[in-house]
Design a protein around this motif. Structure first.
Motif, short mmCIF file in Angstrom:
data_model
loop_
_atom_site.label_atom_id
_atom_site.label_comp_id
_atom_site.label_asym_id
_atom_site.label_seq_id
_atom_site.Cartn_x
_atom_site.Cartn_y
_atom_site.Cartn_z
N PHE A 127 0.86 -1.19 0.00
CA PHE A 127 0.00 0.00 0.00
C PHE A 127 0.89 1.23 0.00
O PHE A 127 1.70 1.42 0.91
N GLN A 128 0.74 2.06 -1.03
CA GLN A 128 1.46 3.34 -1.07
C GLN A 128 0.45 4.46 -0.92
O GLN A 128 -0.44 4.64 -1.75
N GLY A 129 0.57 5.21 0.18
CA GLY A 129 -0.35 6.30 0.44
C GLY A 129 -0.15 7.46 -0.51
O GLY A 129 0.93 7.69 -1.07
N ASP A 130 -1.24 8.22 -0.70
CA ASP A 130 -1.22 9.39 -1.58
C ASP A 130 -1.95 10.52 -0.86
O ASP A 130 -3.00 10.30 -0.26
N ALA A 131 -1.37 11.73 -0.90
CA ALA A 131 -1.94 12.85 -0.17
C ALA A 131 -3.35 13.18 -0.61
O ALA A 131 -4.15 13.72 0.17
N ARG A 132 -3.72 12.86 -1.85
CA ARG A 132 -5.07 13.11 -2.36
C ARG A 132 -5.96 11.88 -2.24
O ARG A 132 -7.00 11.80 -2.87
N ARG A 133 -5.50 10.92 -1.45
CA ARG A 133 -6.25 9.68 -1.18
C ARG A 133 -6.38 8.77 -2.40
O ARG A 133 -7.26 7.93 -2.45
N ARG A 134 -5.48 8.94 -3.35
CA ARG A 134 -5.45 8.04 -4.50
C ARG A 134 -4.40 6.96 -4.22
O ARG A 134 -3.43 6.79 -4.96
N HIS A 135 -4.61 6.27 -3.14
CA HIS A 135 -3.63 5.28 -2.68
C HIS A 135 -3.47 4.17 -3.72
O HIS A 135 -4.43 3.73 -4.35
N VAL A 136 -2.23 3.73 -3.86
CA VAL A 136 -1.93 2.62 -4.78
C VAL A 136 -1.80 1.35 -3.96
O VAL A 136 -0.99 1.27 -3.03
N ARG A 137 -2.61 0.35 -4.31
CA ARG A 137 -2.58 -0.95 -3.61
C ARG A 137 -2.29 -2.05 -4.62
O ARG A 137 -3.07 -2.28 -5.55
N LEU A 138 -1.15 -2.70 -4.42
CA LEU A 138 -0.76 -3.81 -5.28
C LEU A 138 -0.79 -5.09 -4.45
O LEU A 138 -0.10 -5.19 -3.44
N ASN A 139 -1.58 -6.05 -4.90
CA ASN A 139 -1.74 -7.29 -4.16
C ASN A 139 -1.14 -8.45 -4.94
O ASN A 139 -1.44 -8.65 -6.11
N TYR A 140 -0.25 -9.19 -4.26
CA TYR A 140 0.30 -10.43 -4.82
C TYR A 140 -0.51 -11.59 -4.27
O TYR A 140 -0.74 -11.66 -3.05
N ARG A 141 -0.91 -12.49 -5.14
CA ARG A 141 -1.66 -13.66 -4.71
C ARG A 141 -0.96 -14.91 -5.24
O ARG A 141 -0.69 -15.03 -6.44
N ARG A 142 -0.70 -15.86 -4.34
CA ARG A 142 -0.03 -17.09 -4.75
C ARG A 142 -0.98 -17.96 -5.58
O ARG A 142 -2.14 -18.15 -5.21
N THR A 143 -0.48 -18.48 -6.69
CA THR A 143 -1.27 -19.36 -7.55
C THR A 143 -0.49 -20.65 -7.77
O THR A 143 0.66 -20.80 -7.33
N ALA A 144 -1.11 -21.57 -8.49
CA ALA A 144 -0.44 -22.84 -8.79
C ALA A 144 0.78 -22.63 -9.67
O ALA A 144 1.71 -23.45 -9.68
N ASP A 145 0.81 -21.51 -10.40
CA ASP A 145 1.92 -21.23 -11.31
C ASP A 145 2.91 -20.21 -10.78
O ASP A 145 3.81 -19.79 -11.51
N GLY A 146 2.75 -19.79 -9.54
CA GLY A 146 3.65 -18.77 -8.99
C GLY A 146 2.86 -17.65 -8.33
O GLY A 146 1.95 -17.90 -7.55
N TRP A 147 3.18 -16.42 -8.70
CA TRP A 147 2.51 -15.27 -8.12
C TRP A 147 1.74 -14.50 -9.18
O TRP A 147 2.26 -14.23 -10.26
N GLY A 148 0.50 -14.15 -8.84
CA GLY A 148 -0.27 -13.26 -9.68
C GLY A 148 -0.34 -11.89 -9.02
O GLY A 148 -0.22 -11.79 -7.79
N LYS A 149 -0.53 -10.84 -9.81
CA LYS A 149 -0.60 -9.47 -9.26
C LYS A 149 -1.91 -8.84 -9.68
O LYS A 149 -2.41 -9.07 -10.78
N GLU A 150 -2.46 -8.01 -8.78
CA GLU A 150 -3.70 -7.30 -9.08
C GLU A 150 -3.71 -5.99 -8.32
O GLU A 150 -3.14 -5.89 -7.22
N LEU A 151 -4.33 -5.00 -8.91
CA LEU A 151 -4.52 -3.71 -8.23
C LEU A 151 -5.84 -3.74 -7.46
O LEU A 151 -6.80 -4.37 -7.90
N LEU A 152 -5.86 -3.05 -6.33
CA LEU A 152 -7.07 -2.96 -5.51
C LEU A 152 -7.50 -1.52 -5.38
O LEU A 152 -6.66 -0.61 -5.32
N TRP A 153 -8.81 -1.30 -5.35
CA TRP A 153 -9.31 0.05 -5.08
C TRP A 153 -8.89 0.48 -3.69
O TRP A 153 -8.90 -0.32 -2.76
N PRO A 154 -8.54 1.76 -3.53
CA PRO A 154 -8.13 2.23 -2.18
C PRO A 154 -9.31 2.26 -1.21
O PRO A 154 -10.45 2.20 -1.58
#
Length: 241
Positions: free
Chosen positions: A214-241
């Protein structure tokens, strides 16, 4: 002129309101600001440039937190649940992170040790306000072999060994005097026997299923990057703040 009985007496404190000399919690909360631009310069974070696995990004962010002067960046919240599923949380120290997982230690018979025995799944939370960053980790927890736990303990400070030798963590304490006597004896032994064994001391490893950055943003447009373990390794997805 008589005062109306329903009218508050200006000379008597109102029991419904805190004394004027006491801090008002709500006023204090409203007065606080998060990531004041005059104090905190938030770094940029481009999730498209993030590495394929979360450990590499965690290592980079941790190093940046240390360089930015973050106080005790190695402390983290550890959340567990008891046998009935009721949640619990406390602050502990990170002992390491590698391909096996994120590691921490405690007595196996402590409250969190018992909870991990009953429900071997946990979550970790790091917060580094100097950069407006959080890292959340969750997954199953296993106990490392006993020799690894003892080696980890003996690689730490004399104070850490003394605290471990004091033991009885989470048990009811009769008095502070009892604690002082037991702790003093433990310190003496730790100094005399730097390799003294503590059989209940256990190193735990959390193997993450998910790691969120989670990277905070002064205008509340925080960036959230989520890693999720899968059968093939790691998947990545963005999340709404």
């Amino acid at each position: 002129m008589e005062r109306d009985l329903h009218e508050p007496d200006p000379h008597r404190p109102d029991p419904r309101r805190p004394d004027r000399h006491d801090p008002d919690l709500h006023e204090l909360l409203r007065s606080l600001r998060v990531w004041d631009p005059a104090v905190t310069e938030l770094p940029d974070f481009d999730p498209a440039a993030a590495p394929a696995e979360p450990l590499a990004l965690f290592t980079a962010w941790f190093a940046q937190a240390v360089a930015a002067g973050q106080v005790e960046p190695h402390t983290m919240s550890l959340a567990t649940a008891d046998a009935e599923g009721l949640p619990d949380v406390r602050t502990v120290m990170l002992h390491g992170a590698d391909a096996s997982g994120w590691s921490f230690a405690t007595h196996v018979d402590s409250r969190k040790g018992r909870q991990l025995t009953a429900r071997p799944y946990a979550a970790l939370g790091f917060y580094w306000p100097t950069q407006g960053r959080q890292v959340r980790v969750r997954g199953p927890v296993t106990a490392a072999p006993a020799q690894e736990g003892q080696a980890d303990l003996h690689a730490r400070s004399t104070g850490a060994l003394a605290a471990a030798l004091t033991g009885r963590q989470s048990q009811v304490l009769g008095s502070l005097e009892e604690l002082a006597r037991t702790s003093e004896s433990a310190w003496e032994r730790a100094q005399r026997e730097p390799d003294a064994p503590v059989p209940t001391w256990t190193l735990y490893q959390l193997r993450p299923d998910e790691v969120e950055f989670f990277q905070g943003d002064a205008r509340r447009r925080h960036v959230r990057l989520n890693y999720r373990r899968t059968a093939d390794g790691w998947g990545k997805e963005l999340l709404w703040p």
